[in-house]
Scaffold this motif. Structure first.
Motif, short mmCIF file in Angstrom:
data_model
loop_
_atom_site.label_atom_id
_atom_site.label_comp_id
_atom_site.label_asym_id
_atom_site.label_seq_id
_atom_site.Cartn_x
_atom_site.Cartn_y
_atom_site.Cartn_z
N GLY A 161 85.61 33.43 -11.43
CA GLY A 161 86.40 33.51 -12.67
C GLY A 161 85.95 34.67 -13.55
O GLY A 161 86.79 35.42 -14.08
N ALA A 162 84.64 34.84 -13.69
CA ALA A 162 84.14 35.95 -14.53
C ALA A 162 84.59 37.29 -13.95
O ALA A 162 85.03 38.19 -14.68
N HIS A 163 84.48 37.43 -12.63
CA HIS A 163 84.90 38.68 -11.99
C HIS A 163 86.42 38.87 -12.13
O HIS A 163 86.89 40.00 -12.35
N ALA A 164 87.18 37.79 -11.98
CA ALA A 164 88.65 37.90 -12.05
C ALA A 164 89.11 38.32 -13.46
O ALA A 164 89.97 39.18 -13.60
N THR A 183 92.31 32.12 -20.84
CA THR A 183 92.66 30.73 -21.18
C THR A 183 91.52 29.80 -20.75
O THR A 183 91.01 29.92 -19.63
N GLY A 184 91.14 28.90 -21.65
CA GLY A 184 90.06 27.95 -21.33
C GLY A 184 88.74 28.35 -21.97
O GLY A 184 87.86 27.51 -22.11
N LEU A 185 88.60 29.62 -22.36
CA LEU A 185 87.35 30.07 -22.98
C LEU A 185 87.48 29.98 -24.50
O LEU A 185 88.20 30.77 -25.11
N ALA A 186 86.76 29.06 -25.11
CA ALA A 186 86.81 28.94 -26.57
C ALA A 186 86.20 30.17 -27.23
O ALA A 186 86.56 30.54 -28.35
N THR A 187 85.28 30.84 -26.53
CA THR A 187 84.64 32.03 -27.11
C THR A 187 85.60 33.21 -27.24
O THR A 187 85.25 34.23 -27.82
N VAL A 237 71.09 28.37 -15.68
CA VAL A 237 72.04 27.26 -15.83
C VAL A 237 71.88 26.33 -14.62
O VAL A 237 71.91 26.79 -13.48
N ASN A 238 71.77 25.04 -14.87
CA ASN A 238 71.75 24.09 -13.76
C ASN A 238 73.15 23.52 -13.55
O ASN A 238 73.66 22.78 -14.39
N VAL A 239 73.76 23.89 -12.41
CA VAL A 239 75.06 23.32 -12.01
C VAL A 239 74.92 22.75 -10.59
O VAL A 239 75.84 22.83 -9.79
N ALA A 240 73.75 22.18 -10.31
CA ALA A 240 73.50 21.59 -8.99
C ALA A 240 73.94 20.12 -8.99
O ALA A 240 74.29 19.56 -10.04
N SER A 241 73.88 19.51 -7.82
CA SER A 241 74.27 18.10 -7.67
C SER A 241 73.46 17.20 -8.61
O SER A 241 72.29 17.49 -8.90
N THR A 242 74.08 16.12 -9.05
CA THR A 242 73.42 15.18 -9.96
C THR A 242 72.35 14.38 -9.23
O THR A 242 72.62 13.70 -8.24
N GLU A 243 71.13 14.46 -9.75
CA GLU A 243 70.00 13.73 -9.14
C GLU A 243 69.98 12.29 -9.64
O GLU A 243 70.52 11.99 -10.71
N PRO A 244 69.29 11.40 -8.91
CA PRO A 244 69.03 10.06 -9.47
C PRO A 244 68.20 10.22 -10.75
O PRO A 244 67.44 11.18 -10.89
N LEU A 245 68.36 9.27 -11.69
CA LEU A 245 67.58 9.33 -12.93
C LEU A 245 66.09 9.30 -12.60
O LEU A 245 65.66 8.55 -11.72
N LEU A 246 65.31 10.09 -13.32
CA LEU A 246 63.85 10.06 -13.16
C LEU A 246 63.30 9.07 -14.20
O LEU A 246 63.51 9.27 -15.40
N PRO A 247 62.64 7.99 -13.74
CA PRO A 247 62.05 7.08 -14.73
C PRO A 247 60.95 7.82 -15.49
O PRO A 247 60.08 8.41 -14.87
N PRO A 273 85.06 27.54 -17.52
CA PRO A 273 85.04 28.28 -18.79
C PRO A 273 84.01 27.74 -19.77
O PRO A 273 83.49 28.49 -20.60
N LEU A 274 83.69 26.44 -19.67
CA LEU A 274 82.64 25.89 -20.54
C LEU A 274 81.31 26.54 -20.20
O LEU A 274 80.52 26.91 -21.07
N VAL A 275 81.05 26.67 -18.90
CA VAL A 275 79.77 27.28 -18.47
C VAL A 275 79.71 28.73 -18.96
O VAL A 275 78.68 29.18 -19.47
N LEU A 276 80.82 29.44 -18.86
CA LEU A 276 80.82 30.85 -19.31
C LEU A 276 80.62 30.92 -20.83
O LEU A 276 79.86 31.77 -21.33
N ASP A 277 81.29 30.04 -21.57
CA ASP A 277 81.07 30.00 -23.03
C ASP A 277 79.59 29.74 -23.33
O ASP A 277 78.99 30.39 -24.19
#
Ligand SMILES: NC(=O)c1ccc[n+]([C@@H]2O[C@H](COP(=O)([O-])OP(=O)(O)OC[C@H]3O[C@@H](n4cnc5c(N)ncnc54)[C@H](O)[C@@H]3O)[C@@H](O)[C@H]2O)c1
Length: 423
Positions: free
Chosen positions: A47-50, A59-63, A177-187, A369-373
């Protein structure tokens, strides 16, 4: 969950000492993505390159809207991407996967963007899955080589990856930025309460005390990088790690991006509150089918996500109510997430009524777009000398750090007030 030390409706962060009010960015900004080959990261990168190449608008970027566009934010054409993933693939194959599965990226774009996208692969290295649980380990098959190292050596190797990226491209600024898979909660336990105790756990190689997301964020904090926790993995911003970010003078924001059903909830719930309509029940059923859905099909990983999705209603409404959030894996939907919400409420004379809505959104198209903002605003905050939890970024998160307000209008006002102090 993670640090809530600044759980107030904070004033916009004060101007950093000696920092300019609305400083202009210089040069290229590095972006280090954990989960760099995922659907969301691939949409962010493409998206950033495009947009920079004029293939798509903003569209989608609040910034890119008033008044945020008056802040001197990093241009999308001056971002350099790198990161970690655990799967053996490449950026172009990840784009093709999105084209095939979701149809979100026009086929013709690849001809224009193939060269710069292919170049990113040399800046993406194999990460770690230490103590990430079965669902995430299964994405890769075998443990990445660095997982045989001691925890301290893993942290050092993560730091070296980022340093190498900065050296290769002569970068002086990088946002992680962390956009990796959601881990189990760490107690959470004593090892997470203070930096000294966490360092001891790492030095003693106590693997059960950490998850991969914590090792990454700890390494980024050691490097003093501004940091965005876009997923629900709570390990990443435990108090011991936020202590290190604070010491390093680096701002951070999180967590769990608010892009779909929860966004609608946080916009609608204030309506019930302002009209003095009493919500009795709010049931939310989410269906999704991509790799994120595969991981969230595991009960331990899903629990982490439900915890952030479920917490907002009673806080917006100000009273307890019956709520339920379900996330079901429906393979044929791919990334076209569908949510059905049922709201049962009471009006004048105790009369009961109901409202239902169906949200059909493409997850990565909503979130990219949220991540880019966030990348642009976190970099801006760092350039202004801000530190700590960036409370003004609350409208972007399901569980915003540093901000007690959960309703979208209040959160949005905080962001606008912040912009007003800078413009
Ligand atoms: N609307 C949205 O898309 C949205 C909103 C909020 C949060 N999120 C979260 O963002 C994350 C990414 O979503 P997605 O759709 O791109 O999922 P995805 O499964 O396509 O991507 C996740 C990527 O992370 C990689 N990964 C997993 N563990 C890793 C590790 N320890 N180190 C490095 N890489 C690792 C995987 O290989 C994969 O490439 C998910 O946690 C999701 O819940 C997404």
């Amino acid at each position: 969950v993670a640090s809530r030390r600044r759980q107030t409706n904070s004033e916009p962060s004060p101007l950093g000492a000696g920092a300019a009010r609305n400083p202009k960015p210089e040069g290229v900004l590095g972006v280090w993505l954990v989960g760099a080959y995922g659907g969301l990261a691939t949409t962010v990168i493409t998206g950033a390159h495009a947009v920079a190449a004029g293939l798509a608008d903003t569209t989608g970027l609040a910034t890119e809207t008033e008044p945020l566009r008056q802040l001197h934010l990093q241009p999308l054409g001056a971002l350099r991407f790198g990161g970690h993933d655990i799967r053996e693939t490449n950026v172009l194959d990840s784009v093709r996967e999105l084209q095939r599965e979701n149809g979100t990226i026009p086929v013709g774009w690849l001809e224009r963007l193939a060269r710069p996208l292919r170049a990113i692969d040399k800046d993406i290295t194999t990460g770690t899955v230490i103590n990430c649980g079965r669902a995430i380990r299964a994405l890769r098959g075998s443990a990445p080589p660095r997982d045989r190292l001691s925890l301290r050596a893993v942290v050092r190797s993560i730091e070296n990856d980022v340093r190498g990226f900065m050296r290769r491209h002569r970068l002086t600024r990088v946002v992680a930025v962390n956009v990796a898979s959601t881990e189990p909660l760490l107690p959470l336990g004593p090892a997470h309460r203070s930096l000294a105790q966490l360092e001891r756990a790492i030095d003693q190689d106590r693997r059960g005390s950490v998850r991969a997301s914590l090792l990454y964020s700890y390494a980024f904090a050691r490097l003093g990088l501004p940091y965005i926790q876009f997923t629900a993995s709570n390990a990443a911003l435990v108090p011991a790690v936020t202590e290190l970010f604070d010491r390093a003078g680096a701002p951070y924001a999180g967590f769990d991006g608010k892009s779909g059903e929860t966004l609608v909830k946080s916009a609608l719930a204030p309506m019930f509150r302002h009209r003095n309509l009493r919500v009795l029940t709010w049931q939310g059923y989410n269906l999704l089918g991509d790799r994120d859905g595969v991981v969230l099909a595991n009960a331990r990983n899903r629990h982490a996500k439900v915890a952030t999705k479920d917490s907002i209603l009673s806080r917006v409404l100000g009273y307890p109510l019956h709520t339920h959030v379900a996330i079901d894996f429906v393979p044929s939907l791919k990334d076209h997430k569908t949510a059905w919400d049922f709201v049962h409420f009471e009006g004048f004379l105790g009369f009961r009524m109901a409202m239902q809505f169906t949200w059909q959104g493409c997850d990565a198209i909503l979130a990219a777009p949220l991540v880019l903002d966030l990348i642009r605003l976190a970099d801006f905050a760092a350039r202004c000398g801000e530190r700590g939890a960036l409370a003004h970024l609350a409208p972007y998160f399901k569980h915003p750090l540093g901000c007690a307000a959960q309703d979208l209008p209040t959160q949005w006002r905080m962001l606008l007030d912040y912009a007003a102090t800078r413009i």
